[in-house]
Design a protein around this motif. Structure first.
Motif: not given
Length: 104
Positions: A11, A61-62, A86, A88-89
């Motif tokens: 992240a 982003f998460d 990536y 994010g969660e």
């Protein structure tokens, strides 16, 4: 699903608030990007039928699209460019009407 695709990637080492304070900007569609344009901090508030994540974005982003609503309750196809390494969660939690297409 996203965790499996991007589990080997790390992240970004910045918070959403830091990125905005350091010159992050809002695009015409209402989405927020980091100052260098490499991190999608928030998706647009209202999505239409297709949303193209900007080319050059490396990190989503998460909770990025959690507050996004699809116009007229339809389905939105989110196209993610190959530059993204990536996601994010919970980036797409609470928004069941989004279909992600990482075809580019």
């Amino acid at each position: 699903m996203f965790k499996k695709l991007f589990q080997s990637k790390k992240a970004p080492a910045i918070t959403r608030e830091q990125a905005l304070r350091e010159g992050g900007y809002t695009r015409e569609d209402g989405s927020n990007l980091s100052p260098d344009g490499r991190i999608l901090l928030n998706g647009p508030t209202v999505l239409s039928e297709v949303y193209q994540v900007p080319e050059g974005v490396r990190f989503i982003f998460d909770h990025c699209f959690n507050k996004s609503v699809v116009k007229d309750g339809k389905t939105c196809r989110v196209v993610i460019p190959s530059s993204v390494i990536y996601i994010g969660e919970h980036a797409f939690d609470n928004n069941v009407s989004i279909f992600v297409d990482k075809s580019k």
